[in-house]
Design a protein around this motif. Structure first.
Motif: not given
Ligand SMILES: CC(C)(COP(=O)(O)OP(=O)(O)OC[C@H]1O[C@@H](n2cnc3c(N)ncnc32)[C@H](O)[C@@H]1OP(=O)(O)O)[C@@H](O)C(=O)NCCC(=O)NCCS
Length: 147
Positions: A38-39, A42, A59-61
């Motif tokens: 998922s990361s 990152y 992580n980045h949203t």
């Protein structure tokens, strides 16, 4: 010479460092694999020769242009040598390049070493929560504005 690279299938090294860092609060091995999935870019590890010394997971949203630093851990034998600071710095650079307006993380208020490291990386304590993770322990919210 240490290098920082994207995590691949370094699951066992990461899991054993996490165990040393967080003792009983460690996550199962499969969760690290899910974090790698998922990361993606990152999830970084610091390596010396073939040895993994530490890791950082973020992580980045896109929706709110926020970056998150989820976990940072360095093997006890490799601490005090700037490995943690370099991992945090590299993740912050990646998140800044992804246009994160703000990067945030939470940490236990007693974790003076980590708080000092984050403050040196230009993060600031912005709030305190009594029970952020529902474990009856306080956490401070630490943020960095990137613009
Ligand atoms: C927090 C942690 C990642 C720091 O990693 P590290 O590689 O030892 O840190 P660095 O060598 O990069 O040190 C960076 C800064 O942290 C602080 N620091 C590191 N070790 C310290 C110590 N033993 N005492 C006081 N400050 C310390 C210092 O401010 C240092 O800057 P300096 O150059 O002015 O001394 C490591 O101690 C760790 O894995 N702890 C357990 C997991 C954890 O608490 N993670 C953070 C919460 S998510």
């Amino acid at each position: 010479m240490n290098s920082i690279r994207k995590a691949k299938l370094d699951l066992e090294s990461i899991h054993s460092i996490k165990k040393l860092c967080f003792h009983d609060d460690n996550y199962p091995l499969f969760f690290n694999r899910q974090l790698i999935d998922s990361s993606q870019d990152y999830f970084l590890v610091a390596q010396k020769e073939t040895l993994v010394l530490g890791y950082v997971i973020g992580n980045h949203t896109k929706e709110n242009d926020q970056g998150l630093l989820l976990y940072l851990g360095v093997h006890p034998d490799a601490r005090g040598k700037n490995v943690g600071a370099k991992l945090a710095e590299q993740l912050v650079k990646l998140l800044e390049n992804s246009q994160s307006r703000e990067i945030f993380l939470t940490v236990h208020p007693n974790n003076a070493i980590a708080i000092k490291l984050y403050k040196k990386a230009r993060f600031e304590v912005t709030a305190t929560y009594d029970n952020y993770y529902l474990d009856d322990e306080p956490r401070v919210l630490i943020t960095e504005q990137t613009v």
